[in-house]
Design a protein around this motif. Structure first.
Motif, PDB file in Angstrom:
ATOM      1  N   ALA A  25       0.842  -1.204   0.000  1.00 38.88           N
ATOM      2  CA  ALA A  25       0.000   0.000   0.000  1.00 38.88           C
ATOM      3  C   ALA A  25       0.876   1.253   0.000  1.00 38.88           C
ATOM      4  CB  ALA A  25      -0.937  -0.009   1.201  1.00 38.88           C
ATOM      5  N   LEU A  26       1.937   1.256   0.796  1.00 33.15           N
ATOM      6  CA  LEU A  26       2.835   2.417   0.850  1.00 33.15           C
ATOM      7  C   LEU A  26       3.562   2.620  -0.475  1.00 33.15           C
ATOM      8  CD1 LEU A  26       4.281   2.004   4.440  1.00 33.15           C
ATOM      9  CD2 LEU A  26       2.547   3.628   3.655  1.00 33.15           C
ATOM     10  N   ILE A  54       0.629   8.095   8.676  1.00 28.15           N
ATOM     11  CA  ILE A  54      -0.039   7.084   7.870  1.00 28.15           C
ATOM     12  C   ILE A  54      -0.979   6.321   8.790  1.00 28.15           C
ATOM     13  CG2 ILE A  54       0.238   5.035   6.440  1.00 28.15           C
ATOM     14  CD1 ILE A  54       3.159   6.150   5.964  1.00 28.15           C
ATOM     15  N   SER A  55      -2.233   6.227   8.379  1.00 27.75           N
ATOM     16  CA  SER A  55      -3.239   5.571   9.200  1.00 27.75           C
ATOM     17  C   SER A  55      -3.912   4.478   8.389  1.00 27.75           C
ATOM     18  CB  SER A  55      -4.262   6.611   9.659  1.00 27.75           C
ATOM     19  OG  SER A  55      -5.304   6.003  10.358  1.00 27.75           O
ATOM     20  N   ALA A  90     -15.784  -0.116  -4.243  1.00 26.40           N
ATOM     21  CA  ALA A  90     -17.176  -0.554  -4.126  1.00 26.40           C
ATOM     22  C   ALA A  90     -17.850  -0.017  -2.872  1.00 26.40           C
ATOM     23  CB  ALA A  90     -17.253  -2.078  -4.150  1.00 26.40           C
ATOM     24  N   THR A  91     -17.171  -0.100  -1.743  1.00 25.24           N
ATOM     25  CA  THR A  91     -17.797   0.255  -0.460  1.00 25.24           C
ATOM     26  C   THR A  91     -17.504   1.687  -0.024  1.00 25.24           C
ATOM     27  OG1 THR A  91     -15.930  -0.458   0.901  1.00 25.24           O
ATOM     28  CG2 THR A  91     -17.586  -2.142   0.312  1.00 25.24           C
ATOM     29  N   LYS A  92     -16.508   2.329  -0.636  1.00 33.61           N
ATOM     30  CA  LYS A  92     -16.033   3.670  -0.270  1.00 33.61           C
ATOM     31  C   LYS A  92     -15.396   3.703   1.126  1.00 33.61           C
ATOM     32  CE  LYS A  92     -17.603   5.451  -4.092  1.00 33.61           C
ATOM     33  NZ  LYS A  92     -17.000   4.837  -5.238  1.00 33.61           N
ATOM     34  N   LYS A  93     -15.139   2.535   1.696  1.00 33.57           N
ATOM     35  CA  LYS A  93     -14.515   2.441   3.013  1.00 33.57           C
ATOM     36  C   LYS A  93     -13.036   2.810   2.913  1.00 33.57           C
ATOM     37  CE  LYS A  93     -15.274  -0.608   6.847  1.00 33.57           C
ATOM     38  NZ  LYS A  93     -15.483  -1.956   7.320  1.00 33.57           N
ATOM     39  N   THR A  94     -12.561   3.658   3.832  1.00 30.81           N
ATOM     40  CA  THR A  94     -11.152   4.050   3.844  1.00 30.81           C
ATOM     41  C   THR A  94     -10.280   2.862   4.206  1.00 30.81           C
ATOM     42  OG1 THR A  94     -11.647   6.344   4.402  1.00 30.81           O
ATOM     43  CG2 THR A  94      -9.430   5.553   4.924  1.00 30.81           C
ATOM     44  N   ILE A  95      -9.284   2.622   3.394  1.00 26.88           N
ATOM     45  CA  ILE A  95      -8.295   1.585   3.669  1.00 26.88           C
ATOM     46  C   ILE A  95      -7.097   2.203   4.373  1.00 26.88           C
ATOM     47  CG2 ILE A  95      -6.695  -0.057   2.587  1.00 26.88           C
ATOM     48  CD1 ILE A  95      -8.923  -0.241   0.322  1.00 26.88           C
TER      49      ILE A  95
END
Length: 138
Positions: A25-26, A54-55, A90-95
């Motif tokens: 991800a980074l 970074i969260s 799809a969910t708009k959830k923050t990763i």
């Protein structure tokens, strides 16, 4: 924040818990943020100087499409500071959210910092014009 690109989470992107590996991800955040900064400052001669807080909020799983939202926070004489939000398409959830990512323009020969000649106001206007051009293409 503008969501400008997407990636598909593949099996080789996963950690031992079968979720997106934080290091991957980074890597993506650094690359997507650099591309954004390069487009903003219209130069390829940028280096990553700093990545602030970074969260990690929620996992991304194999097969998920993640998207990257980017915005300019600050513009210095030789630098640009951006934020990057990674979310599930799809969910708009923050990763993941990475704040205060600083890129510095460097001289291609000496690798020393050099002015880029842009202001925050100019970049905001440039972005608005770009959005208008893209909307006209619909």
């Amino acid at each position: 924040m503008r969501f400008l690109s997407r990636r598909l989470v593949m099996p080789n992107d996963l950690n031992y818990a079968n979720a997106l590996f934080g290091g991957r991800a980074l890597e993506w955040i650094d690359e997507e943020s650099a591309i954004y900064a390069i487009c903003q400052l219209e130069t390829n001669y940028l280096v990553t100087k700093h990545i602030g807080e970074i969260s990690f909020e929620s996992p991304a799983l194999s097969g998920d499409v993640v998207e990257f939202g980017l915005e300019t926070k600050k513009v210095g004489r030789t630098s640009i500071t951006v934020s990057c939000l990674v979310r599930n398409k799809a969910t708009k959830k923050t990763i993941c959210f990475a704040d205060d990512i600083v890129f510095v323009r460097v001289n291609p020969d000496t690798k020393e910092p050099m002015p880029h000649g842009k202001t925050l106001e100019e970049l905001q206007k440039q972005t608005e014009e770009e959005i208008q051009r893209l909307n006209m293409a619909d």
